[in-house]
Write a protein that holds these residues in place. Structure first.
Motif, PDB file in Angstrom:
ATOM      1  N   ARG A   5       0.849  -1.182   0.000  1.00 34.41           N
ATOM      2  CA  ARG A   5       0.000   0.000   0.000  1.00 34.41           C
ATOM      3  C   ARG A   5       0.887   1.235   0.000  1.00 34.41           C
ATOM      4  O   ARG A   5       1.939   1.261   0.605  1.00 34.41           O
ATOM      5  CB  ARG A   5      -0.878   0.028   1.232  1.00 34.41           C
ATOM      6  CG  ARG A   5      -1.839  -1.131   1.267  1.00 34.41           C
ATOM      7  CD  ARG A   5      -2.687  -1.063   2.488  1.00 34.41           C
ATOM      8  NE  ARG A   5      -3.474  -2.297   2.568  1.00 34.41           N
ATOM      9  CZ  ARG A   5      -4.423  -2.481   3.429  1.00 34.41           C
ATOM     10  NH1 ARG A   5      -4.706  -1.555   4.304  1.00 34.41           N
ATOM     11  NH2 ARG A   5      -5.089  -3.602   3.448  1.00 34.41           N
ATOM     12  N   ALA A   6       0.402   2.213  -0.668  1.00 38.93           N
ATOM     13  CA  ALA A   6       1.142   3.473  -0.718  1.00 38.93           C
ATOM     14  C   ALA A   6       0.168   4.624  -0.580  1.00 38.93           C
ATOM     15  O   ALA A   6      -0.983   4.540  -1.014  1.00 38.93           O
ATOM     16  CB  ALA A   6       1.903   3.594  -2.018  1.00 38.93           C
ATOM     17  N   HIS A   7       0.630   5.676   0.015  1.00 39.66           N
ATOM     18  CA  HIS A   7      -0.177   6.877   0.138  1.00 39.66           C
ATOM     19  C   HIS A   7       0.617   8.023  -0.467  1.00 39.66           C
ATOM     20  O   HIS A   7       1.775   8.242  -0.112  1.00 39.66           O
ATOM     21  CB  HIS A   7      -0.483   7.185   1.607  1.00 39.66           C
ATOM     22  CG  HIS A   7      -1.195   8.482   1.799  1.00 39.66           C
ATOM     23  ND1 HIS A   7      -2.510   8.660   1.460  1.00 39.66           N
ATOM     24  CD2 HIS A   7      -0.772   9.680   2.263  1.00 39.66           C
ATOM     25  CE1 HIS A   7      -2.861   9.913   1.716  1.00 39.66           C
ATOM     26  NE2 HIS A   7      -1.816  10.546   2.213  1.00 39.66           N
ATOM     27  N   VAL A   8       0.006   8.714  -1.377  1.00 39.08           N
ATOM     28  CA  VAL A   8       0.658   9.850  -2.003  1.00 39.08           C
ATOM     29  C   VAL A   8      -0.032  11.114  -1.505  1.00 39.08           C
ATOM     30  O   VAL A   8      -1.239  11.283  -1.703  1.00 39.08           O
ATOM     31  CB  VAL A   8       0.572   9.765  -3.547  1.00 39.08           C
ATOM     32  CG1 VAL A   8       1.191  10.992  -4.183  1.00 39.08           C
ATOM     33  CG2 VAL A   8       1.244   8.509  -4.046  1.00 39.08           C
ATOM     34  N   ALA A   9       0.716  11.957  -0.868  1.00 37.04           N
ATOM     35  CA  ALA A   9       0.186  13.231  -0.385  1.00 37.04           C
ATOM     36  C   ALA A   9       0.713  14.328  -1.297  1.00 37.04           C
ATOM     37  O   ALA A   9       1.917  14.559  -1.385  1.00 37.04           O
ATOM     38  CB  ALA A   9       0.622  13.477   1.054  1.00 37.04           C
ATOM     39  N   ARG A  10      -0.178  14.972  -1.976  1.00 34.46           N
ATOM     40  CA  ARG A  10       0.218  16.038  -2.886  1.00 34.46           C
ATOM     41  C   ARG A  10       0.109  17.386  -2.171  1.00 34.46           C
ATOM     42  O   ARG A  10      -0.841  17.628  -1.423  1.00 34.46           O
ATOM     43  CB  ARG A  10      -0.673  16.030  -4.118  1.00 34.46           C
ATOM     44  CG  ARG A  10      -0.654  14.705  -4.825  1.00 34.46           C
ATOM     45  CD  ARG A  10      -0.879  14.869  -6.300  1.00 34.46           C
ATOM     46  NE  ARG A  10      -1.069  13.599  -6.963  1.00 34.46           N
ATOM     47  CZ  ARG A  10      -0.116  12.759  -7.304  1.00 34.46           C
ATOM     48  NH1 ARG A  10       1.129  13.045  -7.019  1.00 34.46           N
ATOM     49  NH2 ARG A  10      -0.373  11.631  -7.929  1.00 34.46           N
ATOM     50  N   LEU A  11       1.079  18.256  -2.426  1.00 35.71           N
ATOM     51  CA  LEU A  11       1.039  19.586  -1.827  1.00 35.71           C
ATOM     52  C   LEU A  11       0.098  20.467  -2.638  1.00 35.71           C
ATOM     53  O   LEU A  11       0.137  20.466  -3.868  1.00 35.71           O
ATOM     54  CB  LEU A  11       2.438  20.209  -1.827  1.00 35.71           C
ATOM     55  CG  LEU A  11       3.481  19.546  -0.954  1.00 35.71           C
ATOM     56  CD1 LEU A  11       4.828  20.228  -1.139  1.00 35.71           C
ATOM     57  CD2 LEU A  11       3.066  19.597   0.491  1.00 35.71           C
ATOM     58  N   ASP A  12      -0.726  21.185  -1.961  1.00 35.44           N
ATOM     59  CA  ASP A  12      -1.609  22.151  -2.595  1.00 35.44           C
ATOM     60  C   ASP A  12      -1.173  23.522  -2.094  1.00 35.44           C
ATOM     61  O   ASP A  12      -1.725  24.059  -1.134  1.00 35.44           O
ATOM     62  CB  ASP A  12      -3.064  21.856  -2.239  1.00 35.44           C
ATOM     63  CG  ASP A  12      -4.023  22.719  -3.031  1.00 35.44           C
ATOM     64  OD1 ASP A  12      -3.625  23.260  -4.091  1.00 35.44           O
ATOM     65  OD2 ASP A  12      -5.178  22.884  -2.579  1.00 35.44           O
ATOM     66  N   LEU A  13      -0.146  24.051  -2.725  1.00 36.76           N
ATOM     67  CA  LEU A  13       0.469  25.294  -2.258  1.00 36.76           C
ATOM     68  C   LEU A  13      -0.235  26.523  -2.815  1.00 36.76           C
ATOM     69  O   LEU A  13      -0.701  26.517  -3.960  1.00 36.76           O
ATOM     70  CB  LEU A  13       1.936  25.340  -2.679  1.00 36.76           C
ATOM     71  CG  LEU A  13       2.832  24.203  -2.201  1.00 36.76           C
ATOM     72  CD1 LEU A  13       4.216  24.350  -2.799  1.00 36.76           C
ATOM     73  CD2 LEU A  13       2.907  24.194  -0.694  1.00 36.76           C
ATOM     74  N   THR A  14      -0.259  27.553  -2.007  1.00 36.70           N
ATOM     75  CA  THR A  14      -0.732  28.845  -2.502  1.00 36.70           C
ATOM     76  C   THR A  14       0.386  29.436  -3.355  1.00 36.70           C
ATOM     77  O   THR A  14       1.553  29.018  -3.256  1.00 36.70           O
ATOM     78  CB  THR A  14      -1.038  29.798  -1.329  1.00 36.70           C
ATOM     79  OG1 THR A  14       0.186  30.086  -0.649  1.00 36.70           O
ATOM     80  CG2 THR A  14      -2.061  29.194  -0.381  1.00 36.70           C
ATOM     81  N   PRO A  15       0.082  30.400  -4.195  1.00 38.89           N
ATOM     82  CA  PRO A  15       1.144  31.028  -4.994  1.00 38.89           C
ATOM     83  C   PRO A  15       2.276  31.606  -4.132  1.00 38.89           C
ATOM     84  O   PRO A  15       3.445  31.532  -4.502  1.00 38.89           O
ATOM     85  CB  PRO A  15       0.412  32.119  -5.771  1.00 38.89           C
ATOM     86  CG  PRO A  15      -0.985  31.595  -5.905  1.00 38.89           C
ATOM     87  CD  PRO A  15      -1.246  30.869  -4.607  1.00 38.89           C
ATOM     88  N   ALA A  16       1.942  32.144  -2.974  1.00 37.21           N
ATOM     89  CA  ALA A  16       2.979  32.706  -2.085  1.00 37.21           C
ATOM     90  C   ALA A  16       3.873  31.592  -1.540  1.00 37.21           C
ATOM     91  O   ALA A  16       5.105  31.748  -1.481  1.00 37.21           O
ATOM     92  CB  ALA A  16       2.333  33.472  -0.940  1.00 37.21           C
ATOM     93  N   GLN A  17       3.270  30.471  -1.139  1.00 37.68           N
ATOM     94  CA  GLN A  17       4.054  29.344  -0.629  1.00 37.68           C
ATOM     95  C   GLN A  17       4.939  28.762  -1.727  1.00 37.68           C
ATOM     96  O   GLN A  17       6.089  28.406  -1.484  1.00 37.68           O
ATOM     97  CB  GLN A  17       3.131  28.260  -0.077  1.00 37.68           C
ATOM     98  CG  GLN A  17       2.430  28.641   1.195  1.00 37.68           C
ATOM     99  CD  GLN A  17       1.378  27.630   1.583  1.00 37.68           C
ATOM    100  OE1 GLN A  17       0.724  27.031   0.734  1.00 37.68           O
ATOM    101  NE2 GLN A  17       1.208  27.438   2.893  1.00 37.68           N
ATOM    102  N   ALA A  18       4.403  28.678  -2.940  1.00 37.73           N
ATOM    103  CA  ALA A  18       5.183  28.156  -4.072  1.00 37.73           C
ATOM    104  C   ALA A  18       6.373  29.070  -4.362  1.00 37.73           C
ATOM    105  O   ALA A  18       7.468  28.597  -4.672  1.00 37.73           O
ATOM    106  CB  ALA A  18       4.305  28.014  -5.301  1.00 37.73           C
ATOM    107  N   ALA A  19       6.172  30.372  -4.236  1.00 38.66           N
ATOM    108  CA  ALA A  19       7.263  31.316  -4.488  1.00 38.66           C
ATOM    109  C   ALA A  19       8.369  31.161  -3.444  1.00 38.66           C
ATOM    110  O   ALA A  19       9.562  31.196  -3.782  1.00 38.66           O
ATOM    111  CB  ALA A  19       6.733  32.747  -4.488  1.00 38.66           C
TER     112      ALA A  19
END
Length: 103
Positions: free
Chosen positions: A8-22
């Motif tokens: 089993r695997a769990h993939v957690a994707r980041l959902d960043l705001t534009p400020a966090q991505a910067a």
């Protein structure tokens, strides 16, 4: 009868705001620049590699003296140093196919 284990695997994707991505992008660029500075520091001393203590002192000094370098968290700077030293260790390991670290 033994039961087969299920992978089993769990993939957690980041959902960043534009400020966090910067901010994350900026840290990545600073980490790349630190790698390049470490490479110059290592290759400039053409007789011996600096010790981890010397590298740590140089990074600490750079984080205080260079404004943009201070934006990188200390833990991230230490991770870059650890990865860079491991790259050299892999290069000198005869059983490892790693090439010489580059800029």
């Amino acid at each position: 009868m033994a039961k087969a284990k299920r992978a089993r695997a769990h993939v957690a994707r980041l959902d960043l705001t534009p400020a966090q991505a910067a901010v994350l992008d900026g840290h990545a660029h600073i980490a790349r620049a630190l790698w390049n500075l470490l490479h110059e520091y290592f290759t400039f001393r053409q007789g011996r590699f600096p010790s981890p203590k010397e590298c740590d002192a140089a990074i600490r000094q750079a984080r205080h003296e260079i404004d943009w370098m201070g934006q990188l968290p200390a833990q991230a700077a230490q991770a870059v140093l650890k990865t860079y030293r491991q790259a050299w260790a892999n290069f000198f390991n005869p059983g490892h196919p790693a090439k010489r670290p580059t800029f």
